[in-house]
Design a protein around this motif. Sequence first.
Motif, short mmCIF file in Angstrom:
data_model
loop_
_atom_site.label_atom_id
_atom_site.label_comp_id
_atom_site.label_asym_id
_atom_site.label_seq_id
_atom_site.Cartn_x
_atom_site.Cartn_y
_atom_site.Cartn_z
N VAL A 47 11.51 24.93 -6.71
CA VAL A 47 11.65 23.79 -5.81
C VAL A 47 11.89 22.53 -6.63
O VAL A 47 11.19 22.27 -7.61
N ASN A 60 11.90 18.52 -6.62
CA ASN A 60 11.38 17.38 -5.88
C ASN A 60 11.04 16.28 -6.86
O ASN A 60 10.27 16.49 -7.79
N LEU A 119 6.83 14.30 -7.18
CA LEU A 119 5.77 15.29 -7.38
C LEU A 119 4.39 14.65 -7.43
O LEU A 119 3.39 15.29 -7.13
N SER A 172 6.36 18.22 0.79
CA SER A 172 6.57 19.11 -0.35
C SER A 172 5.45 20.16 -0.43
O SER A 172 5.70 21.34 -0.71
N ARG A 224 5.86 24.29 -0.13
CA ARG A 224 5.38 25.25 -1.12
C ARG A 224 4.42 26.26 -0.49
O ARG A 224 4.49 27.46 -0.78
N SER A 260 7.78 23.98 -9.56
CA SER A 260 8.23 22.78 -8.86
C SER A 260 8.64 21.79 -9.94
O SER A 260 7.83 21.43 -10.80
#
Length: 215
Positions: free
Chosen positions: A9, A11, A14, A31, A35, A48
């Motif tokens: 993922v 992003n 974070l 987010s 997940r 991530s």
Amino acid sequence: MTEPLRIVVINSDLLVDDPQDAHVFSQAERSRSLRIGLLESGFNLVASLPADVYLTERLAQLQPDMIIVDAESDARDALEHVVMATRDERRPIVMFTNDNDSGNARAAVAAGVSAYIVAGLQTERIRPILDVAMARFQHEQALRQELAATRTELNELSAVLQDRKVIDRAKAMLMQRQQLSEEAAYAKLRKTAMDKNLKIVEVAQRMLDVADLLS
């Protein structure tokens, strides 16, 4: 038993530096929900990652089966990083965002995104979305391979036709200068090629080159 898809993922948000920032906090919760949804759907969430200059190297190390871009206001910047990072080794890309701008959606698909999902983080939707994205990616890869094979065949055919033109010119020259029949001229080219361990087209081209120099 089929191994679960390995998913990374992407992003950029974070970390929540300011818990009072409602927008950042909302994105962080999105987010987190994504997940959790991936894990509950049976996928292997391997990492991530932020969309930064190290993304290419990290993806090369992790070798994911699919990349999910989870972005909102910075969706285009994140997508550009992912597209650049997968340029040499294509992978299916799924984008989850709250950006419902149709122009951005078209740009994302044109850039190589297999699925562009707006407000679609419900857990029950994740698996069918990713399954369809993977199927679409595999179909597009098959089409690319077929197109590449067709181009190769056309290039090979073009090369064969070009070689034939060179051989025909050399035959015509021998027929004119040595009063040979077409069969005898070709036999002469073939014998010379065998004697010199060359291709017939190479012998023909050398004859034409010498003729041009002497003309």
